[in-house]
Design a protein around this motif. Structure first.
Motif, PDB file in Angstrom:
ATOM      1  N   SER B 115       0.690  -1.336  -0.025  1.00  0.00           N
ATOM      2  CA  SER B 115      -0.034   0.266  -0.082  1.00  0.00           C
ATOM      3  C   SER B 115       1.001   1.126  -0.051  1.00  0.00           C
ATOM      4  O   SER B 115       0.488   2.089  -0.683  1.00  0.00           O
ATOM      5  N   THR B 177       1.346   5.525   4.951  1.00  0.00           N
ATOM      6  CA  THR B 177       0.363   5.979   3.985  1.00  0.00           C
ATOM      7  C   THR B 177      -0.390   6.958   4.349  1.00  0.00           C
ATOM      8  O   THR B 177      -0.995   7.847   3.308  1.00  0.00           O
ATOM      9  N   LEU B 196      -7.404   2.330  -1.637  1.00  0.00           N
ATOM     10  CA  LEU B 196      -7.129   1.781  -0.309  1.00  0.00           C
ATOM     11  C   LEU B 196      -8.301   0.987   0.282  1.00  0.00           C
ATOM     12  O   LEU B 196      -8.189  -0.087   0.938  1.00  0.00           O
ATOM     13  N   ALA B 270      -6.479  -2.295  -1.443  1.00  0.00           N
ATOM     14  CA  ALA B 270      -6.447  -3.496  -0.367  1.00  0.00           C
ATOM     15  C   ALA B 270      -7.627  -4.122  -0.014  1.00  0.00           C
ATOM     16  O   ALA B 270      -8.558  -3.689   0.817  1.00  0.00           O
TER      17      ALA B 270
END
Lengths: 336, 345
Positions: B115, B177, B196, B270
């Motif tokens: 990520s 992130t 995300l 994700a």
């Protein structure tokens, strides 16, 4: 175990030094920033207010920010001690155990679906979120005949964090207006917080601080193990519930004011134990002071590193805290 | 007593025992997955009957159907499929390696590394094609995994330390992130947030071609190395005793995990809990011997993501809800159930 300050004279002196450095950092935080001001301006803002830009910045921005950083830091330091004692896990922290994520999720939920935006309601929503995820993680970690194992607790915390943060991301994707509103708050920050934020949660924080110090002697007994504590006539269940409530009160208020700030609760108790040993009365006092020092320092650094922009405080603490987490995971658990 | 078929060849150092029941169930799963793909391709604002979808796939069909199926829906569904396969297989390896049914690439921080790299790519690199994101993500996942591995090393890597260090590093990665998102301009922020939350929205054929090689290389490799995990599950001492290079193979398999999870995360974002769920469903069906488990986990993972994406597209239309939300909604309660079930371990 090595203790830096073994006798009580050293401990008291250390505590005074800690208080002095908190006050010192408060002043630095108030005076220092994008707009440079002087000590005189800071004092005059309260004694002889004339409405200049400098004075306004100090009154409206800097002082609230410094006080919030100190209060939140002290609370998170204490929460760390309480959680590590209650779960007997040196890795306990509101961030790792899903409490921050739970409180954040509930706050984002209430902003995007119920248009809640009053500060006093935020606090209650954060308590609710902290309580829900804290209880779930604790119960999941305590299930089974081994009781609370570090592995189960950590996994439960990671899972709850994953659940809450994925649902939160989903809500933010669907609702972009909320995204802009909460983004910086979600990273954990004390920037732009008004004094009313702090005032509205101060009663809860005060109850949390005083309550924690009052039960610290009892917690010393509990640390010897449930059986010993029961044998000495302690009502362990009641004490554990009280500790849980204090954790929720302190961690929930912190999230409501400053957003999810991780790793402070993890790191600080270890430093405090290194300084004063295992007596929780001292550890708690030192953790409060050290937490305030850490957050004030991190906040000053967050402003300074990328001036005139600033980094979110939660990012700073995570970058300081993660290496210490790894260190504790390697050292602390191999002993058990 | 299970019935086995043996497979041996004198040319390659490979031999298999194939459990017939597992083989049959795997075929059933493959069929189900095929049906799911075809039906899902037909569903949407414009309904296309499954038979028409099939005829498009075999080169026929009306031009309108062809456009919708080939250009719009099929790439997205194939990406969902490949993402699911990657996450399912990497979850199966991870759970067996760590010998903990609760482990998965997203919980021990591997997806976190991917990520960071991907979001950094979104927000910092300008003017470079978005199709390089997978490489960034795999590199990120690999670096973070190496970091976790090295930090957890202390006369070898025990599963407990690997999980704990992974969780810590994962938390640091999510802070990074956040940092990238907060400091980036708001329009890039929105894109990162969508990514995300895990979605295959807007996938193109190029995404399919980027992801496919990773799947085609590393899924078979995982199946070949599965024997080594089977030996490791007896415990490090026993595995060393029967001649298994425990640490070397553990590291290799972890790298397969990285390649599969990293490439899947790069393209699909994700999408959580698939790496946890798919191996469990597969284990219920075909048992825990890895030769059979890995193909079954791949199919279950594919099925999960294809279905989650279908629900996300259909349930709140015209809103396109990220698939990751549905996988988390099923995955997290299931995780809690698992913790409860394995409470005495």
């Amino acid at each position: 175990m090595f203790v830096l300050l073994p006798n009580s004279f050293g401990k008291i002196a250390g505590l005074l030094a800690l208080v002095a450095s908190v006050i010192c950092l408060l002043f630095i935080s108030i005076v220092f920033g994008v707009m440079d001001t002087t000590w005189q301006t800071a004092v005059e803002a309260y004694t002889n207010f004339s409405g200049t830009n400098e004075q306004l910045v100090i009154k409206e921005v800097r002082v609230p920010r410094a006080l919030i950083a100190a209060a939140v830091g002290a609370s998170l330091g204490m929460v760390g001690v309480l959680m590590q004692t209650l779960t007997r896990n040196p890795l306990a922290d509101p961030g790792i155990f899903g409490i921050n994520a739970g409180a954040s999720f509930f706050i984002v939920l209430s902003i995007s679906f119920f248009s809640v935006n009053s500060l006093s309601q935020f606090a209650w929503i954060a308590f609710l979120g902290a309580a829900v995820s804290g209880v779930v993680v604790y119960v999941l970690g305590a299930l089974g005949k081994d009781g609370l194992t570090p592995l189960k607790l950590t996994l439960a915390g990671a899972a709850m964090t994953a659940l809450f943060s994925s649902m939160m991301h989903g809500m933010l994707v669907v609702n972009e207006r909320t995204l802009e509103e909460v983004l910086f708050w979600l990273a954990g920050s004390v920037a732009g917080r008004k004094l009313e934020f702090l005032v509205s949660v101060l009663p809860y924080l005060a109850v949390g601080w005083v309550g924690t110090l009052l039960i610290s002697g009892q917690l010393n007994v509990l640390m010897m193990g449930d059986d010993v504590a029961k044998g000495l006539g302690q009502r362990t269940a009641l004490l554990k519930v009280t500790t849980g409530l204090l954790i929720i009160l302190l961690a929930g208020s912190s999230v409501a004011v400053a957003g999810p700030i991780g790793f402070v609760g993890l790191v600080i108790p270890h430093i405090a134990r290194f300084l004063v040993g295992i007596d929780l009365r001292w550890v708690l006092l030192y953790s409060a002071g050290l937490g305030a020092v850490l957050l004030l320092g991190a906040d000053i650094a967050a402003r300074w590193i990328t001036m005139p922009d600033e980094l979110p405080l939660g990012v700073m603490t995570a970058l300081i805290g993660a290496p210490i987490f790894v260190y504790v995971a390697r050292k602390g658990l191999s002993r058990q | 007593m299970k019935k086995y078929m043996t497979f041996r060849t004198s040319k390659l150092p490979i031999s298999f025992l194939i459990d017939r029941k597992a083989l049959l169930l795997t075929l059933v799963l493959a069929l189900l997955l095929f049906v799911a793909v075809v039906v899902s391709t037909g569903l949407g604002t414009m309904f296309i009957a499954p038979l028409d979808v099939l005829s498009v796939l075999f080169g026929g069909g009306s031009p309108g159907d062809q456009l919708v199926v080939l250009n719009l829906r099929l790439p997205r569904i194939l990406v969902a499929l490949l993402v699911g396969i990657g996450l399912g297989v990497s979850g199966a390896i991870m759970q067996s390696l760590i010998r903990n049914p609760l482990a998965s690439p997203d919980i021990i921080g591997i997806t976190g590394g991917a990520s960071v790299a991907a979001v950094a790519f979104f927000t910092m690199v300008e003017g470079v094609s978005i199709h390089y994101v997978p490489f960034a993500a795999i590199v990120g996942a690999a670096i973070v995994t190496l970091l976790i591995y090295v930090l957890a090393w202390k006369n070898g890597v025990t599963p407990l330390r690997l999980v704990l260090v992974g969780v810590g590093i994962g938390a640091a990665m999510s802070a990074l992130t956040t940092l990238l998102i907060v400091t980036a301009p708001i329009q890039l922020t929105a894109r990162s947030m969508i990514w995300l939350s895990g979605t295959v929205y807007g996938s193109s054929w190029q995404n399919v071609w980027t992801l496919l090689p990773w799947t085609l290389v590393f899924v078979p490799l995982s199946i070949i190395f599965a024997r080594s995990i089977n030996a490791q599950q007896l415990g490090d001492e026993v595995a060393t005793g029967i001649g298994n290079p425990v640490h070397r193979h553990r590291f290799l398999l972890l790298m397969f995990c990285v390649a599969l999870a990293g490439s899947a995360v790069a393209v699909g974002g994700a999408i959580g809990f698939v790496g946890l769920l798919a191996p469990h469903i597969a284990r219920k069906l075909v048992g825990s011997a890895l030769g059979a488990l890995i193909p079954a986990a791949a199919l279950c993972g594919g099925l999960l993501v294809v279905l989650a994406d279908l629900i996300g597209r259909m349930a709140f239309a015209p809103l396109d809800v990220p698939a990751g939300i549905f996988t988390a909604a099923i995955g997290a309660p299931f995780f809690i159930f698992l913790l409860y079930k394995h409470r005495n371990r």
